[in-house]
Design a protein around this motif. Structure first.
Motif, PDB file in Angstrom:
ATOM      1  N   TYR B   7       4.828   4.348   3.040  1.00  0.00           N
ATOM      2  CA  TYR B   7       6.184   4.324   3.592  1.00  0.00           C
ATOM      3  C   TYR B   7       6.370   3.001   4.324  1.00  0.00           C
ATOM      4  N   GLN B   8       7.617   2.695   4.608  1.00  0.00           N
ATOM      5  CA  GLN B   8       7.902   1.460   5.333  1.00  0.00           C
ATOM      6  C   GLN B   8       7.184   1.460   6.680  1.00  0.00           C
ATOM      7  N   PRO B   9       6.612   0.310   7.062  1.00  0.00           N
ATOM      8  CA  PRO B   9       5.755   0.279   8.244  1.00  0.00           C
ATOM      9  C   PRO B   9       6.489   0.155   9.579  1.00  0.00           C
ATOM     10  N   SER B  10       7.786  -0.095   9.567  1.00  0.00           N
ATOM     11  CA  SER B  10       8.441  -0.440  10.828  1.00  0.00           C
ATOM     12  C   SER B  10       9.453   0.590  11.319  1.00  0.00           C
ATOM     13  N   ILE B  11       9.590   1.678  10.588  1.00  0.00           N
ATOM     14  CA  ILE B  11      10.510   2.736  11.035  1.00  0.00           C
ATOM     15  C   ILE B  11       9.843   4.111  10.892  1.00  0.00           C
ATOM     16  N   GLN B  12      10.389   5.065  11.691  1.00  0.00           N
ATOM     17  CA  GLN B  12       9.948   6.451  11.512  1.00  0.00           C
ATOM     18  C   GLN B  12      10.464   6.980  10.176  1.00  0.00           C
ATOM     19  N   ARG B  14      12.017   8.730   6.892  1.00  0.00           N
ATOM     20  CA  ARG B  14      11.593   9.966   6.241  1.00  0.00           C
ATOM     21  C   ARG B  14      10.084  10.150   6.331  1.00  0.00           C
ATOM     22  N   GLY B  15       9.377   9.022   6.416  1.00  0.00           N
ATOM     23  CA  GLY B  15       7.924   9.102   6.507  1.00  0.00           C
ATOM     24  C   GLY B  15       7.458   9.931   7.696  1.00  0.00           C
ATOM     25  N   GLU B  16       8.262   9.930   8.764  1.00  0.00           N
ATOM     26  CA  GLU B  16       7.846  10.637   9.977  1.00  0.00           C
ATOM     27  C   GLU B  16       7.711  12.141   9.754  1.00  0.00           C
ATOM     28  N   PHE B  17       8.497  12.663   8.832  1.00  0.00           N
ATOM     29  CA  PHE B  17       8.410  14.102   8.536  1.00  0.00           C
ATOM     30  C   PHE B  17       7.091  14.450   7.833  1.00  0.00           C
ATOM     31  N   ARG B 220       2.824   6.303  16.735  1.00  0.00           N
ATOM     32  CA  ARG B 220       4.246   6.705  16.747  1.00  0.00           C
ATOM     33  C   ARG B 220       5.092   5.441  16.924  1.00  0.00           C
ATOM     34  N   ILE B 221       5.795   5.094  15.883  1.00  0.00           N
ATOM     35  CA  ILE B 221       6.719   3.957  15.933  1.00  0.00           C
ATOM     36  C   ILE B 221       7.901   4.365  16.818  1.00  0.00           C
TER      37      ILE B 221
END
Lengths: 237, 237
Positions: B7-12, B14-17, B220-221
């Motif tokens: 997933y993209q490294p700089s934002i939460q 959808r990856g955060e789920f 946690r970003i």
């Protein structure tokens, strides 16, 4: 098992993605809101009944005996093994579901092309916004989604998204292309030659005997200006 | 099993789920794009590689041995039984997935509040449209979604969406409320007293030991103005 489908009676909408596999499988089902023996079903009852074990957020929902299930892709995931429309392995089922969820994303974007500000406002109250969003949708998003499914179809011989094995994701891709042709005939006419496998799949689904019979029947609601796919010539450039 | 999350490294985003259940379960995983030992992973490789059996449409995707799986809700459906975050019965799994798909719909609307015309344009190029859509989102859609989950929480004692059984849908509801508090602090301050069960669930998730450790860690970003949840004061009225 007699399935009961609960959905709005006057549009194809999300309900159509459930009607198609039921029809293709020749399943015993009632489209409750459209059935003269059942009448308008009080979909609201299900949306408000505090005693429900698994309350739906919105239609469509399906009753299968005591099971009440909603969210289109989830209904399909439940139905497909029972209708023989998905292989048995977990890997295959996750893959078909992944394709279906990508269809779901695509469908939201097709809807939002004419309702970018929200469903609570009439199209007429968001026309300039729709023009911007629809231009972006037809120029960039439509080729991106079509290109993805074309790529999937190019991986294996057989003509279906799983190669030689037909699955509910083929019915969903059929429905997307049918809807997009209604909503954006000019854009689709321009784009279709680039996606021959998807176009061929669409025709092949349409000629499956039970689907052909369904499409020719009164059970198939015509596309119209209240559904998810709407034809506004000014949005189709 | 060491899971690999792409997933993209700089934002939460959808990856955060997906990160949350991995963290809550103490699973062995690599957040590939953020891991100094792996570097930028070439997510594009997966999006373009013609030899992939199950190509993703977009990140996030998860590698689990030879399995490559995408679509957030689908990843969760695959992971949850392996992490002990969903009950065993088909009925329970479909129900949790239904809740997750409703979270997915909600998340799209939270994003589109600041990008109603589409992701290809900067926020600054769709500000008036965003104001209209965000006003509709905070006034109508936010209470509708919060009310739904509050109703689900009210059906059974136990405090989780399944009552006494914790599941990945609780982590997702936690994340929605966290994100909405960042994006719409004024709207949420006004609304939260009406949804005490949801607010209590949010705190309870935040204090689960592994989640608390995760939230306090660099893994946690922080919420930021590139993610799905963005704070524009002019959209929070």
């Amino acid at each position: 098992m007699r399935y009961e489908l609960y959905y709005q009676p006057s549009i194809q909408g999300r309900g159509e993605f459930v009607r198609l596999p039921l029809e293709d499988a020749g399943a015993d089902y009632i489209d409750v809101a459209r059935d003269p023996n059942f009448g308008r079903p009080g979909i609201m009852k299900f949306l408000e009944d505090p005693s429900l074990e698994h309350p739906p957020f919105a239609p469509p929902f399906l009753k299968a005996g005591k099971v009440l299930i909603s969210q289109t892709a989830n209904i399909l995931q439940f139905l497909a093994p029972r209708l023989g429309l998905v292989p048995k392995s977990e890997a295959s089922r996750l893959w078909v579901h992944q394709l279906q969820l990508t269809v779901s994303d695509w469908l939201v974007e097709a809807h939002d092309a004419h309702h970018p500000i929200g469903g609570a406002f009439y199209y007429e109250d968001q026309k300039p916004e729709s023009k911007r969003r629809a231009a972006h949708f037809t120029a960039e998003r439509l080729p991106k989604f079509l290109g993805y499914f074309e790529r999937v179809l190019g991986r294996e011989r057989g003509g279906w998204l799983l190669g030689k094995t037909f699955s509910y994701s083929d019915l969903s891709l059929f429905q997307m292309i049918a809807g997009l042709r209604y909503a954006f005939p000019r854009a689709m006419e321009r784009l279709e030659p680039k996606y021959p496998r998807s176009v061929a799949l669409q025709s092949r689904v349409a000629s499956r005997p039970r689907i052909a019979a369904y499409l020719a029947s009164k059970r198939r609601i015509a596309f119209n200006q209240h559904g998810i796919f709407r034809h506004y010539p000014e949005l189709d450039v």
